[in-house]
Design a protein around this motif. Structure first.
Motif, short mmCIF file in Angstrom:
data_model
loop_
_atom_site.label_atom_id
_atom_site.label_comp_id
_atom_site.label_asym_id
_atom_site.label_seq_id
_atom_site.Cartn_x
_atom_site.Cartn_y
_atom_site.Cartn_z
N LEU A 95 -8.15 -8.91 3.88
CA LEU A 95 -8.39 -7.80 3.41
C LEU A 95 -9.12 -6.64 3.30
CD1 LEU A 95 -8.83 -9.98 -0.31
CD2 LEU A 95 -6.60 -9.27 0.19
N ILE A 96 -10.37 -7.04 4.35
CA ILE A 96 -11.32 -6.12 4.56
C ILE A 96 -10.62 -4.52 5.66
CG2 ILE A 96 -13.02 -5.05 5.92
CD1 ILE A 96 -14.51 -7.79 4.42
N GLN A 136 -7.15 -4.89 6.19
CA GLN A 136 -5.83 -3.96 5.23
C GLN A 136 -6.48 -3.11 4.81
OE1 GLN A 136 -3.07 -6.51 2.90
NE2 GLN A 136 -2.81 -7.52 4.68
N GLY A 137 -7.04 -3.04 3.89
CA GLY A 137 -7.42 -2.30 3.02
C GLY A 137 -7.81 -0.84 4.03
N LEU A 138 -8.49 -0.86 4.73
CA LEU A 138 -9.91 -0.28 5.50
C LEU A 138 -8.53 0.66 6.49
CD1 LEU A 138 -12.57 -1.53 7.41
CD2 LEU A 138 -12.14 -0.07 5.85
N ALA A 193 -5.44 0.92 4.67
CA ALA A 193 -5.19 1.36 3.77
C ALA A 193 -5.22 2.79 2.89
CB ALA A 193 -4.34 0.51 2.38
N ASN A 194 -6.31 2.82 3.33
CA ASN A 194 -7.11 4.48 3.03
C ASN A 194 -6.71 5.03 3.88
OD1 ASN A 194 -8.58 3.18 0.65
ND2 ASN A 194 -10.17 2.02 1.89
N TYR A 195 -6.82 5.44 4.96
CA TYR A 195 -6.10 6.25 5.69
C TYR A 195 -4.87 6.46 6.29
CZ TYR A 195 -10.98 6.03 6.29
OH TYR A 195 -12.82 6.13 5.92
#
Lengths: 310, 298
Positions: B114-115, B117-119, B121-123
């Motif tokens: 999750l970490i 992927q989320g990171l 997905a922010n950029y």
């Protein structure tokens, strides 16, 4: 004793919540709380990690939505049909998944749930990426208009209490004791003559059914059934809720659902950072906080009691 | 339906199959020694692809360094970096979970997924960014005699196969590999013989992670690079692993290849089922051979 106090707290909080918070939001929390309780029955008490519970939650949502929207049945029939679907699906998946143990069990449930996800994406009646929209809330028993948020709220709270009651009774029944025995030592439970597969399957089906009930209720509340509910990330979220609140405790999943739900809500303006934060909580919980909130609380309480006695 | 169509889909399927093989191979190697399933394996695959992409297109824009890491260099740099991340994860976190139920390892790596992927997905756009760094030599098509096939894809297939079989050879037929197998069989006794088992465990995890990263680099020119590219893949790989069983290295490789082929052929004969055919095969295997095709029940 603590359980009774906590139950009264939960009851009072549940009954008064819609006057303090936005009812639809609290209803969402209640659905996830029931979902987490159902999940906890399986992982916390039978020791089976299902990574595919979103299939029951999301699948039941679609069925409930379809039955009320396209066939014109009331919300009660809709939710019951959705729940029934989860029961059938749970029996099927459970029968397959209990053939493998431990880590394989988790992988099998995850893969099976992915079938439901793709079916929801591809079948003609689910609306594909758009999901099933404009599901009517309808009338309960023909005279209670559920379009009123408050009426809807107490209906959902009643559903939650029924589900919670079933889980509570199950855990404190001889059946629940056997489940915990299987969790603690499977071979010994087997040698004592218990039909382990039968017990595991029953626990799986019950857990899946109640997860379905929560999902079906959610579809009626939001008048919407979407792919998100069936996605593997939802399966992960319910694990996180249970873990944060306290694995294998009665009230832990409820508290965990509220905590994680409120957090996601508060952070929703941060976009993808929510995912990062949930991931960090996941890691922190697994590394240092495995008992969860309620579990930690109970542990401290017991330790103090022991100290006083000695 | 012409034989060309079937053959080309079979080759495309094989192309997917080599990725399945590399990932399930990494999972199997890690599972053998650490007894955990690395959920973050998909995220590491994604990471490999992103390292290649960032190295090629974003270094100057982001960090002001006028340096471009080309495709060939990425094939080395990305696995090393992902492997390093593996070392960090194993040393700081996984190590503390070995005495607990194995599901905690799965949950931890899920959180890490999750970490990561989320990171990203922010950029980066979730729908994907194309990787422009495919080398000139590998562009175009080759004539296979009976059909034309993209050169790069052929390269990816051959390269991955070489890596897979080299890994198999290393583990099954070298001295270092035999020590590794001893560690899988009985870690305590192996340690008593003076082998540094914790180091082996760390390096094994790093190696598995590096394989995933390598697969990511190879995938970058074919698929567009997206934060979600690993997540969807890893669940299929889980099914591959359940079908093959994690008992043998060769089993992991062969089932990966075979299932990619099946998926490719399903695209020809019944496209709607292409997404799910592997899951349905898993159901069949569970019904008739629950331990998996190459598996021994653990």
């Amino acid at each position: 004793m603590t359980n009774r106090i906590l139950f009264i707290v939960m009851l009072v909080a549940g009954l008064t919540a819609p006057f303090f918070a936005y009812p639809v939001f609290v209803m969402d929390l209640l659905c996830f709380a029931l979902f987490a309780c159902a999940f906890n029955l399986l992982l916390g008490y039978a020791g089976l990690l299902s990574f595919g519970h979103a299939a029951f939650f999301g699948g039941a949502a679609y069925i409930a939505g379809y039955v009320t929207k396209e066939w014109g049945f009331g919300p009660l029939i809709g939710i019951l049909t959705g729940t029934g679907f989860a029961l059938v699906l749970g029996t099927l998946f459970g029968y397959l998944a209990i053939r493998r143990q431990g880590i394989y069990f988790a992988m099998v449930t995850l893969a099976l749930a992915q079938i439901i996800y793709f079916l929801a994406l591809q079948m003609p009646f689910t609306g594909g990426e758009n999901g099933l929209q404009r599901i009517p809330r309808g009338d309960l028993f023909g005279f209670i208009d559920l379009n009123n948020d408050l009426a809807m709220y107490y209906f959902v709270f009643a559903i939650f209490l029924v589900g919670f009651g079933i889980i509570y009774r199950t855990i404190h029944s001889p059946f629940g004791e056997v489940l915990q025995a299987i969790r603690e030592n499977e071979s010994r439970a087997l040698s004592l003559g218990y039909d382990i597969d039968h017990f595991k399957l029953m626990a799986f089906v019950l857990s899946a059914t109640l997860a379905g009930m929560a999902g079906a209720a959610k579809a009626i509340i939001f008048q919407f059934a979407s792919l998100t509910s069936a996605h593997w990330q939802t399966s992960g979220e319910v694990i996180l809720m249970t873990l944060v609140g306290g694995l294998g405790t009665i009230f832990g999943p409820v508290l965990g659902a509220i905590t994680v739900g409120a957090l996601s809500h508060e952070l929703s303006s941060f976009g993808s950072w929510v995912q990062v934060i949930l991931g960090v909580i996941f890691v922190v919980c697994v590394m240092t906080f495995r008992r969860g909130i309620i579990g930690e609380f109970q542990h401290r309480l017991e330790r103090r009691k022991n100290q006083r006695e000695t | 339906m012409s034989i060309q169509v079937i053959m080309s889909q079979a080759l495309l399927g094989l192309n997917v199959g080599v990725f399945y093989a590399m990932l399930s191979l990494g999972l199997a190697v890690i599972f053998g020694l650490l007894n955990i399933i690395n959920f973050a394996h998909g995220a590491m695959y994604m990471l490999g692809a992103f390292i290649a992409l960032i190295g090629y297109s974003f270094l100057e824009q982001w960090f002001g360094i006028s340096l471009q890491i080309g495709f060939w260099a990425s094939l080395i740099v990305a696995p090393l970096l992902v492997g390093l991340l593996g070392v960090i994860i194993e040393r700081t976190m996984l190590k503390r979970l070995y005495d607990l139920d194995h599901i905690y390892g799965l949950l931890l790596t899920f959180g890490i997924t999750l970490i990561l992927q989320g990171l990203f997905a922010n950029y980066f756009n979730v729908s994907g960014t194309p990787y422009p760094g495919q080398p000139e030599v590998l562009s175009g098509v080759v004539n296979l005699g009976f059909m034309y096939f993209p050169t790069y894809r052929l390269f990816a297939i051959v390269f991955s196969l070489v890596v897979c079989f080299a890994t198999w050879f290393f583990i099954e037929h070298t001295k270092l590999g035999s020590r590794l197998r001893a560690g899988v069989e009985n870690p305590d006794l192996t340690q008593a013989f003076g082998l540094n088992v914790p180091l082996m465990v760390t390096l094994t995890f790093a190696f598995g992670a590096g394989l995933a990263g390598l697969a990511g680099v190879l995938a970058a020119p074919i698929y567009s690079v997206s934060p979600l590219m690993g997540a969807d893949l890893i669940i299929v790989v889980f099914a591959v692993v359940v079908i093959g069983g994690m008992g043998s290295i060769m089993g992991a490789i062969l089932s990966g290849l075979a299932l990619g082929l099946v998926e490719g052929l399903t695209k020809v004969f019944y496209p709607p089922a292409a997404n799910t055919v592997i899951f349905f095969l898993m159901v069949l295997v569970l019904l008739f051979r629950p331990a998996g095709l190459f598996g021994k029940e653990k």
